[in-house]
Write a protein that holds these residues in place. Structure first.
Motif, PDB file in Angstrom:
ATOM      1  N   CYS A 176     -24.301 -20.240  16.532  1.00 39.75           N
ATOM      2  CA  CYS A 176     -23.492 -21.745  16.896  1.00 39.75           C
ATOM      3  C   CYS A 176     -23.767 -22.548  15.405  1.00 39.75           C
ATOM      4  N   TYR A 177     -22.680 -22.754  14.718  1.00 38.34           N
ATOM      5  CA  TYR A 177     -23.063 -24.026  13.708  1.00 38.34           C
ATOM      6  C   TYR A 177     -22.305 -25.095  13.637  1.00 38.34           C
ATOM      7  N   ASP A 178     -22.312 -26.367  13.243  1.00 44.15           N
ATOM      8  CA  ASP A 178     -21.591 -27.028  13.487  1.00 44.15           C
ATOM      9  C   ASP A 178     -22.789 -28.403  12.342  1.00 44.15           C
ATOM     10  N   LYS A 179     -21.606 -29.651  12.474  1.00 45.77           N
ATOM     11  CA  LYS A 179     -23.006 -30.323  11.111  1.00 45.77           C
ATOM     12  C   LYS A 179     -23.255 -31.176  11.938  1.00 45.77           C
ATOM     13  N   THR A 236     -32.498 -21.927  19.193  1.00 47.69           N
ATOM     14  CA  THR A 236     -33.361 -22.203  18.780  1.00 47.69           C
ATOM     15  C   THR A 236     -32.562 -22.668  17.338  1.00 47.69           C
ATOM     16  N   GLN A 237     -32.822 -23.808  16.495  1.00 49.33           N
ATOM     17  CA  GLN A 237     -32.439 -23.641  15.555  1.00 49.33           C
ATOM     18  C   GLN A 237     -33.432 -23.668  14.804  1.00 49.33           C
ATOM     19  N   VAL A 238     -32.128 -23.106  13.092  1.00 49.90           N
ATOM     20  CA  VAL A 238     -32.880 -21.593  12.721  1.00 49.90           C
ATOM     21  C   VAL A 238     -32.218 -22.480  11.166  1.00 49.90           C
ATOM     22  N   PRO A 239     -32.745 -22.086  10.190  1.00 43.29           N
ATOM     23  CA  PRO A 239     -32.488 -22.144   8.327  1.00 43.29           C
ATOM     24  C   PRO A 239     -30.870 -21.778   8.588  1.00 43.29           C
ATOM     25  N   TYR A 240     -30.600 -22.403   7.849  1.00 43.14           N
ATOM     26  CA  TYR A 240     -29.361 -21.905   7.784  1.00 43.14           C
ATOM     27  C   TYR A 240     -28.588 -22.357   6.100  1.00 43.14           C
ATOM     28  N   SER A 241     -29.075 -21.125   4.838  1.00 45.10           N
ATOM     29  CA  SER A 241     -29.289 -21.344   3.756  1.00 45.10           C
ATOM     30  C   SER A 241     -27.959 -21.840   3.155  1.00 45.10           C
ATOM     31  N   THR A 242     -27.041 -21.392   3.517  1.00 41.78           N
ATOM     32  CA  THR A 242     -25.304 -21.601   2.648  1.00 41.78           C
ATOM     33  C   THR A 242     -25.372 -23.254   2.780  1.00 41.78           C
ATOM     34  N   SER A 243     -25.889 -24.560   3.431  1.00 43.10           N
ATOM     35  CA  SER A 243     -25.350 -25.605   3.644  1.00 43.10           C
ATOM     36  C   SER A 243     -26.586 -26.306   4.302  1.00 43.10           C
ATOM     37  N   GLU A 244     -26.392 -26.971   3.860  1.00 39.16           N
ATOM     38  CA  GLU A 244     -27.829 -28.422   4.488  1.00 39.16           C
ATOM     39  C   GLU A 244     -27.962 -29.078   5.479  1.00 39.16           C
ATOM     40  N   ASN A 245     -25.902 -28.482   5.160  1.00 40.80           N
ATOM     41  CA  ASN A 245     -25.482 -29.945   5.978  1.00 40.80           C
ATOM     42  C   ASN A 245     -24.868 -29.237   7.769  1.00 40.80           C
ATOM     43  N   VAL A 246     -25.601 -28.400   7.544  1.00 42.01           N
ATOM     44  CA  VAL A 246     -24.248 -27.058   8.968  1.00 42.01           C
ATOM     45  C   VAL A 246     -26.041 -27.471   9.527  1.00 42.01           C
ATOM     46  N   ARG A 247     -26.209 -27.022  10.646  1.00 42.20           N
ATOM     47  CA  ARG A 247     -26.963 -26.567  12.363  1.00 42.20           C
ATOM     48  C   ARG A 247     -26.760 -25.261  12.571  1.00 42.20           C
ATOM     49  N   ARG A 248     -27.414 -24.517  12.222  1.00 37.01           N
ATOM     50  CA  ARG A 248     -26.939 -22.987  12.845  1.00 37.01           C
ATOM     51  C   ARG A 248     -28.272 -23.134  14.218  1.00 37.01           C
ATOM     52  N   VAL A 249     -27.719 -22.325  15.864  1.00 35.55           N
ATOM     53  CA  VAL A 249     -28.821 -22.386  16.964  1.00 35.55           C
ATOM     54  C   VAL A 249     -28.048 -21.200  16.780  1.00 35.55           C
ATOM     55  N   GLN A 250     -29.423 -20.511  17.318  1.00 39.37           N
ATOM     56  CA  GLN A 250     -29.140 -19.135  17.616  1.00 39.37           C
ATOM     57  C   GLN A 250     -29.680 -18.317  18.778  1.00 39.37           C
ATOM     58  N   SER A 251     -29.004 -17.837  19.566  1.00 37.42           N
ATOM     59  CA  SER A 251     -29.729 -16.848  20.815  1.00 37.42           C
ATOM     60  C   SER A 251     -29.658 -15.792  20.401  1.00 37.42           C
ATOM     61  N   PHE A 252     -30.913 -14.738  21.490  1.00 39.63           N
ATOM     62  CA  PHE A 252     -29.956 -13.423  22.363  1.00 39.63           C
ATOM     63  C   PHE A 252     -30.282 -13.221  23.330  1.00 39.63           C
ATOM     64  N   TYR A 253     -29.280 -12.370  23.910  1.00 41.67           N
ATOM     65  CA  TYR A 253     -28.862 -11.629  24.946  1.00 41.67           C
ATOM     66  C   TYR A 253     -28.981 -10.310  25.071  1.00 41.67           C
ATOM     67  N   ARG A 254     -29.816 -10.265  26.326  1.00 39.36           N
ATOM     68  CA  ARG A 254     -29.824  -8.625  26.887  1.00 39.36           C
ATOM     69  C   ARG A 254     -28.801  -7.853  28.618  1.00 39.36           C
ATOM     70  N   MET A 255     -28.093  -7.410  27.678  1.00 38.94           N
ATOM     71  CA  MET A 255     -26.499  -7.332  28.948  1.00 38.94           C
ATOM     72  C   MET A 255     -26.678  -6.355  29.620  1.00 38.94           C
ATOM     73  N   THR A 256     -25.946  -5.616  30.504  1.00 36.70           N
ATOM     74  CA  THR A 256     -25.561  -4.188  30.851  1.00 36.70           C
ATOM     75  C   THR A 256     -24.387  -4.158  31.467  1.00 36.70           C
ATOM     76  N   TRP A 257     -23.675  -3.267  31.270  1.00 34.06           N
ATOM     77  CA  TRP A 257     -22.096  -3.334  31.480  1.00 34.06           C
ATOM     78  C   TRP A 257     -21.644  -1.603  31.366  1.00 34.06           C
ATOM     79  N   ARG A 258     -20.584  -1.857  31.892  1.00 28.53           N
ATOM     80  CA  ARG A 258     -20.158  -0.322  32.509  1.00 28.53           C
ATOM     81  C   ARG A 258     -18.742  -0.191  31.779  1.00 28.53           C
ATOM     82  N   ARG A 259     -18.531   0.601  31.553  1.00 30.50           N
ATOM     83  CA  ARG A 259     -16.728   1.218  30.759  1.00 30.50           C
ATOM     84  C   ARG A 259     -16.143   1.180  32.488  1.00 30.50           C
ATOM     85  N   THR A 260     -14.803   0.628  33.168  1.00 27.45           N
ATOM     86  CA  THR A 260     -14.250   1.030  34.227  1.00 27.45           C
ATOM     87  C   THR A 260     -14.075   2.168  34.309  1.00 27.45           C
TER      88      THR A 260
END
Length: 93
Positions: A21-24, A63-87
Motif C-alpha cells: 500500500c502506498y500513500d504520501k 510493515t513500513q519498508v523503504p520506497y526508493s522511487t520517492s522519499e515522499n511516498v510511504r510503502r506498507v507491505q504485508s504477506f498472506y498465506r491463502m488456501t483456495w479451490r476452484r469450484t
C-alpha cells in the motif's frame, strides 16, 4: 497484490500473496494496509473470482519498508498465506 510463492496439489492452491500500500501520508498508508488485511482475512468461506477461499492467514503483518522511487511516498507491505479451490464446473449432459 501479487503472488510471491506457494504451491498447489492440483486441487487446492496455497499461494503466498504480497500486498503493498502506498500513500504520501504515513497514517493513510497504514489505514489502507489494515483495510486490505481485514478484506483478506474476511474472505474465508467466500467465492472470489471463481475460487472458494478455504483459509487466509497473515504470514507477515503490515510493515513500513523503504520506497526508493520517492522519499515522499510511504510503502506498507504485508504477506498472506491463502488456501483456495476452484469450484467444480457443471458438466452439460
Amino acid at each position: 497484490m501479487q503472488r510471491v510463492g506457494g504451491s498447489d496439489d492440483g486441487i487446492t492452491d496455497y499461494p503466498r500473496m504480497e500486498i503493498a500500500c502506498y500513500d504520501k501520508d504515513r497514517a493513510q498508508a497504514w489505514q489502507l494496509a489494515e483495510q486490505c488485511r481485514q478484506l483478506v482475512l474476511g474472505s474465508v468461506k467466500t467465492r472470489v473470482g471463481g475460487v472458494l477461499v478455504d483459509n487466509a492467514r497473515t504470514d507477515n503483518p503490515p510493515t513500513q519498508v523503504p520506497y526508493s522511487t520517492s522519499e515522499n511516498v510511504r510503502r506498507v507491505q504485508s504477506f498472506y498465506r491463502m488456501t483456495w479451490r476452484r469450484t467444480r464446473s457443471k458438466i452439460n449432459n
